[in-house]
Write an enzyme that holds these catalytic residues in place. Sequence first.
Site, PDB file in Angstrom:
ATOM      1  N   CYS A 381       0.836  -1.200   0.000  1.00 57.46           N
ATOM      2  CA  CYS A 381       0.000   0.000   0.000  1.00 57.46           C
ATOM      3  C   CYS A 381       0.877   1.258   0.000  1.00 57.46           C
ATOM      4  CB  CYS A 381      -0.996  -0.034   1.149  1.00 57.46           C
ATOM      5  SG  CYS A 381      -2.466   0.922   0.777  1.00 57.46           S
ATOM      6  N   HIS A 507      -3.554  -5.122   0.724  1.00 59.82           N
ATOM      7  CA  HIS A 507      -2.914  -5.639   1.934  1.00 59.82           C
ATOM      8  C   HIS A 507      -2.984  -7.174   1.972  1.00 59.82           C
ATOM      9  CE1 HIS A 507      -2.281  -1.890   4.199  1.00 59.82           C
ATOM     10  NE2 HIS A 507      -3.340  -1.460   3.542  1.00 59.82           N
ATOM     11  N   GLU A 509      -1.380  -9.212   3.697  1.00 61.84           N
ATOM     12  CA  GLU A 509      -1.174  -9.793   5.029  1.00 61.84           C
ATOM     13  C   GLU A 509      -2.473 -10.238   5.692  1.00 61.84           C
ATOM     14  OE1 GLU A 509      -0.742  -6.621   4.195  1.00 61.84           O
ATOM     15  OE2 GLU A 509      -1.123  -5.223   5.844  1.00 61.84           O
TER      16      GLU A 509
HETATM   17  N1  GLN Z   1      -2.151   6.709   2.933  1.00 58.84           N
HETATM   18  C1  GLN Z   1      -2.222   5.953   1.720  1.00 58.84           C
HETATM   19  C2  GLN Z   1      -3.599   6.046   1.071  1.00 58.84           C
HETATM   20  O1  GLN Z   1      -4.547   6.442   1.685  1.00 58.84           O
HETATM   21  C3  GLN Z   1      -1.841   4.510   1.951  1.00 58.84           C
HETATM   22  C4  GLN Z   1      -2.795   3.786   2.846  1.00 58.84           C
HETATM   23  C5  GLN Z   1      -2.288   2.446   3.297  1.00 58.84           C
HETATM   24  O2  GLN Z   1      -1.092   2.196   3.259  1.00 58.84           O
HETATM   25  N2  GLN Z   1      -3.158   1.594   3.770  1.00 58.84           N
HETATM   26  O3  GLN Z   1      -3.743   5.717  -0.078  1.00 58.84           O
END
Ligand code: GLN
Length: 536
Positions: A381, A507, A509
């Site tokens: 992310c 994500h 994970e």
């Molecule tokens: N802050 C970034 C976004 O909103 C990444 C978010 C994250 O890593 N879950 O896109």
Amino acid sequence: MKNTKFIFVTGGVLSSLGKGLAAASIAAILESRGLRVTNQKLDPYINVDPGTMSPFQHGEVFVTDDGAETDLDLGHYERFTRTRMKKSNNLTTGQVYFSVISKERRGDYLGKTVQVIPHITNEIKDFIRDSAEDFDVAIVEIGGTVGDIESLPFLEAVRQFRLEVGKQNAAFIHLTWVPFIKTAGEVKTKPTQHSVKALREIGIQPDILLCRTENFLSEDIKAKIALFCNVEVASVFTAKDVSCIYEVPLIYHREGLDEKIVDLLNIWTGQPHLEAWENVVEKMLHPAEEVSIAIVGKYVNLTDSYKSLNEALVHGGIANDCRVNLKFVDSEKIEKDGINHQLDGADGILVPGGFGDRGIEGMIQAAHYARTNKVPYFGICLGMQMAVVEYARYICGMERANSSEFDEKTPYPVIDLLPEQKVVKEKGATMRLGSYPCTLSESSFAFAAYGVTEIDERHRHRYEFNNDFKSGLTEYNLKITGVSPDGRLAEIVELHDHPWFLGCQFHPEFKSRPTDPHPLFRKFIEASLIYHRQKA
Ligand code: GLN
């Protein structure tokens, strides 16, 4: 409705005894006896969901397939069982009141005075019943510690629930603490006595006591606890401290906990099949090799903020027969002092998800270090977004490239909001949340890991790869190897002149399990292991 059995798990004396793990482990053994098991978490706080809470406050926010931002205990539940959690597996006081107040405004209560008993407690009982439908057993964990003001309506609701469904259909398990006091040279049962007393005062008599302690309790101590707490001696179990959390179901089984539960609830099942768990524990306790992974992020002092991530890395280790040593590196420190040996010894570098601009330049430097030194890199992310920024700045000549989250005036917003996100003002539940499909290209690290081209993964972010810069980046060999089925969203980026460099917008994970390690973590650890062997 089918005859679902309910197990209510409460906690006493103090927090952090591992109630979530206890509930998950009970679920794991019952599932291994062939039962269909689900878990629920009832949280006493007033936030509607933990999505708006800082990870410093509450640890990780766990995301479900259906896009709910939930308590991290739901992550434990998913790692220990096959059941996938949903929005309806986590209830907070905020949700209960939100729903009751909306009903009151609609006039559903027909002029009645709306009260904690019965309106709030009915709402809680309905929730428990509805989300347990279709399961043989529902394990309901009540957050907080007995004696807290906030959890009272939940405890009152489950007290009523048991009375309604009967003893054979609901059991109370209380997790408590039996400390070993060094100066006295013995374990003390008084905290347990007091916490059971507090439970009994509100009408709940526990059926089973799970005593968290350093060593197995003697029969004498068990007898004492039983006498003072009004439970049978055979219902007092040791929940011994363990070095490997996946050992907990095995220990519970050895102590006879599952046998006691099926006996109390009159459930007919065979003996459990715990081979998969035995295998996990064996691999974790006696690995053939070791690797060291640096996690470069901002919540490094509170590792609960990366709970699922830490576990997924361990799972990657299980798949490669190696121990994974995690080293948390503060990205803000890299930002201030430069890399300066902070990544020495890392066989792989991982930049996890995050929000806010603190330490992001440090993450960019970590991605730069991994790319130029050919150390395996996994960006999740925010970690993917920062790898794209790094590439834009250093390879594509886009000076001051950035995500518009951190620099609104950047000439190269390679990461940006989609037009539909630009109008959103509220913070709660307004991100891209939950499971989305993704199509992989066949010549990619991702395809080599998954072995299929269609995958689903969970998201939690606002910003996206900006397609205005797609050709500008890909002409310099940044590979986009995973996209949304309509091709509009870039979900995975890779570099192929590198042993393993992958960033994903989702994500992964959240979907990894010890008994079924996630493909990307399996491959990242494999690449790190190869890097480690080459160094040696
Ligand atoms: N802050 C970034 C976004 O909103 C990444 C978010 C994250 O890593 N879950 O896109």
